[in-house]
Design a protein around this motif. Structure first.
Motif, PDB file in Angstrom:
ATOM      1  N   MET A 128       0.837  -1.200   0.000  1.00 11.52           N
ATOM      2  CA  MET A 128       0.000   0.000   0.000  1.00 11.52           C
ATOM      3  C   MET A 128       0.876   1.256   0.000  1.00 11.52           C
ATOM      4  O   MET A 128       0.657   2.194  -0.776  1.00 11.52           O
ATOM      5  N   GLN A 129       1.878   1.276   0.873  1.00 10.90           N
ATOM      6  CA  GLN A 129       2.777   2.430   0.950  1.00 10.90           C
ATOM      7  C   GLN A 129       3.613   2.568  -0.321  1.00 10.90           C
ATOM      8  O   GLN A 129       3.852   3.675  -0.803  1.00 10.90           O
ATOM      9  N   GLU A 130       4.068   1.444  -0.848  1.00 12.41           N
ATOM     10  CA  GLU A 130       4.861   1.480  -2.089  1.00 12.41           C
ATOM     11  C   GLU A 130       4.039   2.052  -3.242  1.00 12.41           C
ATOM     12  O   GLU A 130       4.521   2.859  -4.035  1.00 12.41           O
ATOM     13  N   THR A 131       2.784   1.619  -3.316  1.00 15.99           N
ATOM     14  CA  THR A 131       1.912   2.117  -4.385  1.00 15.99           C
ATOM     15  C   THR A 131       1.692   3.617  -4.234  1.00 15.99           C
ATOM     16  O   THR A 131       1.689   4.356  -5.231  1.00 15.99           O
ATOM     17  N   PHE A 132       1.511   4.065  -2.996  1.00 15.51           N
ATOM     18  CA  PHE A 132       1.317   5.496  -2.747  1.00 15.51           C
ATOM     19  C   PHE A 132       2.542   6.297  -3.180  1.00 15.51           C
ATOM     20  O   PHE A 132       2.423   7.345  -3.829  1.00 15.51           O
ATOM     21  N   GLN A 133       3.721   5.822  -2.840  1.00 14.37           N
ATOM     22  CA  GLN A 133       4.945   6.525  -3.249  1.00 14.37           C
ATOM     23  C   GLN A 133       5.039   6.625  -4.764  1.00 14.37           C
ATOM     24  O   GLN A 133       5.389   7.674  -5.309  1.00 14.37           O
ATOM     25  N   PRO A 187      -4.889   7.254  -0.669  1.00 18.57           N
ATOM     26  CA  PRO A 187      -6.027   6.448  -1.113  1.00 18.57           C
ATOM     27  C   PRO A 187      -5.914   5.012  -0.601  1.00 18.57           C
ATOM     28  O   PRO A 187      -4.840   4.544  -0.221  1.00 18.57           O
ATOM     29  N   LEU A 188      -7.037   4.308  -0.597  1.00 24.62           N
ATOM     30  CA  LEU A 188      -7.038   2.866  -0.402  1.00 24.62           C
ATOM     31  C   LEU A 188      -6.855   2.238  -1.781  1.00 24.62           C
ATOM     32  O   LEU A 188      -7.722   2.375  -2.651  1.00 24.62           O
ATOM     33  N   TYR A 189      -5.748   1.565  -1.991  1.00 28.21           N
ATOM     34  CA  TYR A 189      -5.492   0.927  -3.280  1.00 28.21           C
ATOM     35  C   TYR A 189      -6.001  -0.513  -3.220  1.00 28.21           C
ATOM     36  O   TYR A 189      -5.523  -1.321  -2.422  1.00 28.21           O
ATOM     37  N   LEU A 190      -6.982  -0.809  -4.062  1.00 28.01           N
ATOM     38  CA  LEU A 190      -7.610  -2.130  -4.045  1.00 28.01           C
ATOM     39  C   LEU A 190      -6.898  -3.111  -4.960  1.00 28.01           C
ATOM     40  O   LEU A 190      -6.339  -2.736  -5.998  1.00 28.01           O
ATOM     41  N   ASP A 191      -6.991  -4.368  -4.578  1.00 26.38           N
ATOM     42  CA  ASP A 191      -6.561  -5.467  -5.439  1.00 26.38           C
ATOM     43  C   ASP A 191      -7.761  -6.067  -6.157  1.00 26.38           C
ATOM     44  O   ASP A 191      -7.736  -6.270  -7.360  1.00 26.38           O
ATOM     45  N   HIS A 192      -8.839  -6.347  -5.400  1.00 26.56           N
ATOM     46  CA  HIS A 192     -10.037  -6.885  -6.028  1.00 26.56           C
ATOM     47  C   HIS A 192     -11.226  -6.690  -5.101  1.00 26.56           C
ATOM     48  O   HIS A 192     -11.070  -6.282  -3.947  1.00 26.56           O
ATOM     49  N   ALA A 193     -12.408  -6.978  -5.639  1.00 30.84           N
ATOM     50  CA  ALA A 193     -13.652  -6.823  -4.885  1.00 30.84           C
ATOM     51  C   ALA A 193     -14.617  -7.922  -5.299  1.00 30.84           C
ATOM     52  O   ALA A 193     -14.627  -8.357  -6.457  1.00 30.84           O
ATOM     53  N   ASP A 194     -15.451  -8.345  -4.346  1.00 27.22           N
ATOM     54  CA  ASP A 194     -16.434  -9.375  -4.658  1.00 27.22           C
ATOM     55  C   ASP A 194     -17.581  -9.287  -3.655  1.00 27.22           C
ATOM     56  O   ASP A 194     -17.349  -9.213  -2.438  1.00 27.22           O
ATOM     57  N   GLY A 195     -18.802  -9.264  -4.171  1.00 23.18           N
ATOM     58  CA  GLY A 195     -19.965  -9.202  -3.303  1.00 23.18           C
ATOM     59  C   GLY A 195     -19.977  -7.936  -2.480  1.00 23.18           C
ATOM     60  O   GLY A 195     -19.924  -6.826  -2.999  1.00 23.18           O
ATOM     61  N   ASP A 213      -7.614  -4.907  -0.159  1.00 26.66           N
ATOM     62  CA  ASP A 213      -6.600  -3.960  -0.587  1.00 26.66           C
ATOM     63  C   ASP A 213      -5.368  -4.692  -1.110  1.00 26.66           C
ATOM     64  O   ASP A 213      -5.305  -5.935  -1.093  1.00 26.66           O
ATOM     65  N   VAL A 214      -4.390  -3.939  -1.588  1.00 28.06           N
ATOM     66  CA  VAL A 214      -3.225  -4.556  -2.229  1.00 28.06           C
ATOM     67  C   VAL A 214      -2.345  -5.317  -1.243  1.00 28.06           C
ATOM     68  O   VAL A 214      -1.478  -6.091  -1.656  1.00 28.06           O
ATOM     69  N   ASP A 215      -2.559  -5.114   0.069  1.00 23.94           N
ATOM     70  CA  ASP A 215      -1.841  -5.901   1.071  1.00 23.94           C
ATOM     71  C   ASP A 215      -2.613  -7.142   1.484  1.00 23.94           C
ATOM     72  O   ASP A 215      -2.174  -7.892   2.358  1.00 23.94           O
ATOM     73  N   GLY A 216      -3.798  -7.340   0.870  1.00 27.39           N
ATOM     74  CA  GLY A 216      -4.592  -8.526   1.169  1.00 27.39           C
ATOM     75  C   GLY A 216      -5.580  -8.360   2.296  1.00 27.39           C
ATOM     76  O   GLY A 216      -6.285  -9.320   2.641  1.00 27.39           O
TER      77      GLY A 216
END
Length: 438
Positions: free
Chosen positions: A4-9, A32-40, A45-48
């Motif tokens: 999450m922090q790496e993506t923000f940088q 921001p909250l960086y998402l990996d995926h969503a369901d239902g 988030d990208v850290d799981g």
């Protein structure tokens, strides 16, 4: 360092504040909250880390993430070429369904976003009436354009009659943009009557959110709305319901049936697309006839009515009109909303929850539910310290309540058809732990 922090940088090298849109920056996370995926009803988030989602795509999500029927609709559109800038029989089918959901819409035109829809509706109202001025209401939000983006995020000076100083919600507006916009306090018919008389013969339209979820869950009083309708009819003013957020949140007929008041025009977006970008506006046939190619008022665009969102919107509207859909929404909503009320009482805290259909707000510090109908009272009473602690503590507990509250209004949140009783039970258990820390 987390992903999450790496993506923000990395994102800060390309986006202002590391966010592709301003509202995606979360003040609690300080990124921001960086998402990996969503369901239902859940997002990861990208850290799981998994969250039960109550932001629901800023209100665009009513059917949950990754709904199988929406996936199938996308597949059907792909099979046909997912083109744009052409009409099809699907467009006609969508218009028929929109008429069933929004009774005011004798004629319809498609758009991409809620802001586009309100901008176009105002243009049509001006063309139809030959007048320039607009009346809007303090706190109500109708999109981020210079025609109407005033007085959403603050309490400003009001005169003795209830007319409010017009103040833009963003820098960068031309100084004369506010000249055509009149703001009045909401749920006060005397204030509206005074403004209509003061600017008699100059007002093209009155635009309002019948339920302003953008101010938490700020409802019109039913009798007030009926008087607004009577006044607009008497003065030949176009009454526009902005149902961009509240559309589809309640049973077919939407806010128009809920309040038993039919406007002249309606704008809609968000939930009708199930996560794909599509919007629309519609209204009386005589008003809409000013539009090109029949009339001389132009509203068009390359992406409006793109094939894939149209096919998906058809599926969304069909799902919403199926038996049992709103029974489930109301059952889950009532369980959550009353559960939150019980947590306030159990923990001896001031506040309550107000929800209508699939969207709700938590009024920290506001005890009297009648105050919810008064923008200024809520602004004065709400406990922002408690609110900030709540959204902060939700994160480690796996509840996604995005920090979207303005300086004066509660944030709005939502449920979807994918939220389950198990989700609600787990949410209330986690929230109970949070309330104990206040």
């Amino acid at each position: 360092m987390s992903r999450m922090q790496e993506t923000f940088q990395e994102a800060q090298k390309y986006f202002i504040g590391g966010a592709s849109a301003g509202q995606r920056y979360n003040a609690v996370l300080k990124q921001p909250l960086y998402l990996d995926h969503a369901d239902g009803s859940h997002v990861w988030d990208v850290d799981g880390k998994e969250y039960i989602d109550y932001h629901t795509c800023a209100g665009a999500g009513l059917f949950g993430h990754n709904h199988p029927r929406i996936r199938e609709a996308i597949g059907r559109a792909m099979d046909k070429g997912f083109f744009m800038n052409f009409d099809t029989p699907y467009h006609v089918e969508l218009a028929k369904l929109l008429q069933q959901v929004f009774p005011s819409c004798e004629r319809i035109r498609l758009a991409n976003t809620g802001s586009e829809a309100t901008q176009a509706a105002i243009r049509v109202a001006r063309s139809f009436t030959g007048r320039d001025k607009i009346i809007k209401f303090e706190g109500h939000f109708h999109g981020m354009h210079e025609n109407i983006w005033f007085n959403h995020n603050g309490v400003n000076k009001a005169d003795e009659y209830g007319e409010v100083e017009t103040v833009p919600d963003s820098q960068g507006f031309p100084s004369n943009a506010k000249d055509s916009v009149i703001n009045v306090v909401f749920n006060n018919i005397d204030a509206l009557e005074h403004a209509v008389e003061k600017y008699k013969g100059e007002i093209a339209c009155v635009i309002l959110e019948p339920i302003s979820y953008n101010c938490g869950c700020y409802e019109a009083r039913r009798e007030y709305l009926k008087k607004v309708r009577e006044l607009c009819t008497r003065e030949n003013i176009v009454l526009i319901f902005d149902e961009v957020v509240c559309g589809l949140r309640m049973r077919p007929g939407s806010a128009q049936k809920y309040f038993d008041v039919i406007p002249d025009m309606t704008t809609m977006a968000k939930a009708i697309g199930g996560g794909l970008p599509i919007a629309a506006f519609g209204g009386r046939a005589d008003i809409m006839s000013v539009l090109n190619p029949v009339g001389k008022t132009t509203v068009s665009g390359t992406y409006t009515g793109s094939f894939m969102p149209v096919v998906v919107a058809i599926e969304c509207l069909k799902m919403a009109m199926e038996p049992g859909f709103y029974d489930q929404i109301e059952k889950i909503g009532e369980k959550l909303y009353r559960g939150i009320d019980n947590l306030f009482a159990k923990n001896g805290k001031k506040g309550h929850c107000r929800g209508v259909g699939a969207r709700f707000a938590i009024y920290f510090g506001v005890e009297n539910t009648e105050d919810d109908f008064d923008f200024r009272k809520v602004a004065e009473e709400q406990d922002r310290t408690m609110y900030k602690k709540f959204v902060t503590e939700c994160l480690p507990k796996g509840l996604w309540f995005h920090d979207t509250a303005g300086p004066v209004s509660p944030a709005h949140y939502g449920i979807t058809i994918a939220h389950t009783e198990k989700d609600i039970d787990e949410t209330l258990t986690r929230m109970d732990d949070i309330f104990k820390t206040f």
